[in-house]
Design a protein around this motif. Structure first.
Motif, PDB file in Angstrom:
ATOM      1  N   HIS A   3      65.662  37.713  17.413  1.00 43.00           N
ATOM      2  CA  HIS A   3      64.650  37.673  16.360  1.00 43.00           C
ATOM      3  C   HIS A   3      63.287  37.370  16.978  1.00 43.00           C
ATOM      4  N   ILE A   4      62.320  38.235  16.716  1.00 43.25           N
ATOM      5  CA  ILE A   4      60.955  38.066  17.208  1.00 43.25           C
ATOM      6  C   ILE A   4      60.078  37.765  16.001  1.00 43.25           C
ATOM      7  N   ASP A   5      59.459  36.582  15.982  1.00 45.62           N
ATOM      8  CA  ASP A   5      58.640  36.210  14.828  1.00 45.62           C
ATOM      9  C   ASP A   5      57.156  36.069  15.162  1.00 45.62           C
ATOM     10  N   ARG A   6      56.795  36.419  16.414  1.00 43.57           N
ATOM     11  CA  ARG A   6      55.384  36.398  16.792  1.00 43.57           C
ATOM     12  C   ARG A   6      55.203  37.176  18.085  1.00 43.57           C
ATOM     13  N   ILE A   7      53.968  37.572  18.324  1.00 43.02           N
ATOM     14  CA  ILE A   7      53.626  38.218  19.593  1.00 43.02           C
ATOM     15  C   ILE A   7      53.236  37.110  20.557  1.00 43.02           C
ATOM     16  N   ARG A  60      51.494  37.966   8.843  1.00 45.06           N
ATOM     17  CA  ARG A  60      50.475  38.916   8.372  1.00 45.06           C
ATOM     18  C   ARG A  60      49.275  39.042   9.306  1.00 45.06           C
ATOM     19  N   ASP A  61      48.979  38.000  10.073  1.00 50.56           N
ATOM     20  CA  ASP A  61      47.803  38.046  10.935  1.00 50.56           C
ATOM     21  C   ASP A  61      48.075  38.677  12.309  1.00 50.56           C
ATOM     22  N   GLN A  62      49.287  39.202  12.525  1.00 54.29           N
ATOM     23  CA  GLN A  62      49.615  39.859  13.786  1.00 54.29           C
ATOM     24  C   GLN A  62      50.134  41.266  13.528  1.00 54.29           C
ATOM     25  N   ASP A  66      50.053  48.431  21.858  1.00 56.90           N
ATOM     26  CA  ASP A  66      50.512  48.823  23.180  1.00 56.90           C
ATOM     27  C   ASP A  66      50.226  47.686  24.156  1.00 56.90           C
ATOM     28  N   GLY A  67      51.276  47.167  24.784  1.00 56.59           N
ATOM     29  CA  GLY A  67      51.124  46.057  25.718  1.00 56.59           C
ATOM     30  C   GLY A  67      51.438  44.696  25.125  1.00 56.59           C
ATOM     31  N   ALA A  68      51.830  44.657  23.855  1.00 59.50           N
ATOM     32  CA  ALA A  68      52.188  43.372  23.234  1.00 59.50           C
ATOM     33  C   ALA A  68      53.427  42.808  23.922  1.00 59.50           C
ATOM     34  N   VAL A  69      53.342  41.560  24.321  1.00 60.39           N
ATOM     35  CA  VAL A  69      54.482  40.868  24.927  1.00 60.39           C
ATOM     36  C   VAL A  69      55.246  40.193  23.799  1.00 60.39           C
ATOM     37  N   ILE A  78      60.016  41.291  27.369  1.00 61.75           N
ATOM     38  CA  ILE A  78      60.093  42.489  26.534  1.00 61.75           C
ATOM     39  C   ILE A  78      58.667  42.822  26.115  1.00 61.75           C
ATOM     40  N   VAL A  79      58.261  44.061  26.436  1.00 61.47           N
ATOM     41  CA  VAL A  79      56.889  44.498  26.205  1.00 61.47           C
ATOM     42  C   VAL A  79      56.893  45.781  25.379  1.00 61.47           C
TER      43      VAL A  79
END
Length: 154
Positions: A3-7, A60-62, A66-69, A78-79
Motif C-alpha cells: 500500500h502506497i499512501d504518499r509520494i 488530494r495534495d499529491q 514521471d520520476g516519483a519515488v 519503486i519509481v
C-alpha cells in the motif's frame, strides 16, 4: 500487496538521485510504467515489472509524475515512469474536412492539440480504433494520418 499512501520523493532531486543511482547498481530499482491516462488518478492498482502488486491511494495534495519515488529503503526502490505518449497526427485536405474533424473530435471527447494545419489526437487505445471511427465518420474520404510519440507542446 504493498500500500502506497504518499509520494516519498522526486528522482530528479539531487539527494534522491544519488540514492536511486546506488540502488540501480544493485538491480534494486523497480520502475513501474503508468499510462498517461492514469497519471492524474489518486487511486490505482498496478503491478511492477518485478511482480510487486501496488495499491496506490494518494492524498488530494499529491499526484503521480514521471520520476516519483513511491518507495525507497536500504534494499530497494519503486519509481514511476510515465508512459511515452502517442499522438495521431491528422491532416484534413480542406477547410470543410477540418471543421467536420474538429466537430467529431469534440463529440468523441478526444484530447487534442493543434500543430499548424494538423490536429493531434492523444491515443488512449489502439490507433486502429481511432482510424475506424474516422473511416465511418468520413465515409471513405481520406484524411492523412500518422502516429507520433513523445512530448507534444501544449
Amino acid at each position: 500487496m504493498l500500500h502506497i499512501d504518499r509520494i516519498a520523493g522526486d528522482r530528479a532531486d539531487p539527494a534522491w538521485r544519488e540514492r536511486i543511482h546506488h540502488l540501480e547498481h544493485h538491480g534494486a530499482v523497480d520502475e513501474v510504467t503508468i499510462p498517461n491516462a492514469d497519471m492524474a488518478r489518486r487511486r490505482l492498482r498496478i503491478t511492477t515489472p518485478k511482480g510487486e502488486d501496488l495499491a496506490i491511494a494518494l492524498p488530494r495534495d499529491q499526484k503521480l509524475f514521471d520520476g516519483a519515488v513511491l518507495l525507497a529503503d536500504d534494499n530497494r526502490a519503486i519509481v514511476v515512469r510515465a508512459e511515452v505518449e502517442r499522438w495521431l497526427r491528422l491532416q484534413p485536405r480542406s477547410i470543410a474536412e477540418a471543421i467536420e474533424l474538429g466537430y467529431h473530435a469534440g463529440n468523441l471527447h478526444w484530447r487534442v492539440r493543434f500543430e499548424s494545419e494538423c490536429l493531434l489526437v492523444a491515443l488512449e487505445g489502439p490507433a486502429d480504433a481511432y482510424y475506424a471511427r474516422l473511416d465511418t465518420l468520413f465515409s471513405g474520404r481520406s484524411i492523412k494520418g500518422s502516429i507520433v510519440t513523445g512530448d507534444i507542446a501544449a
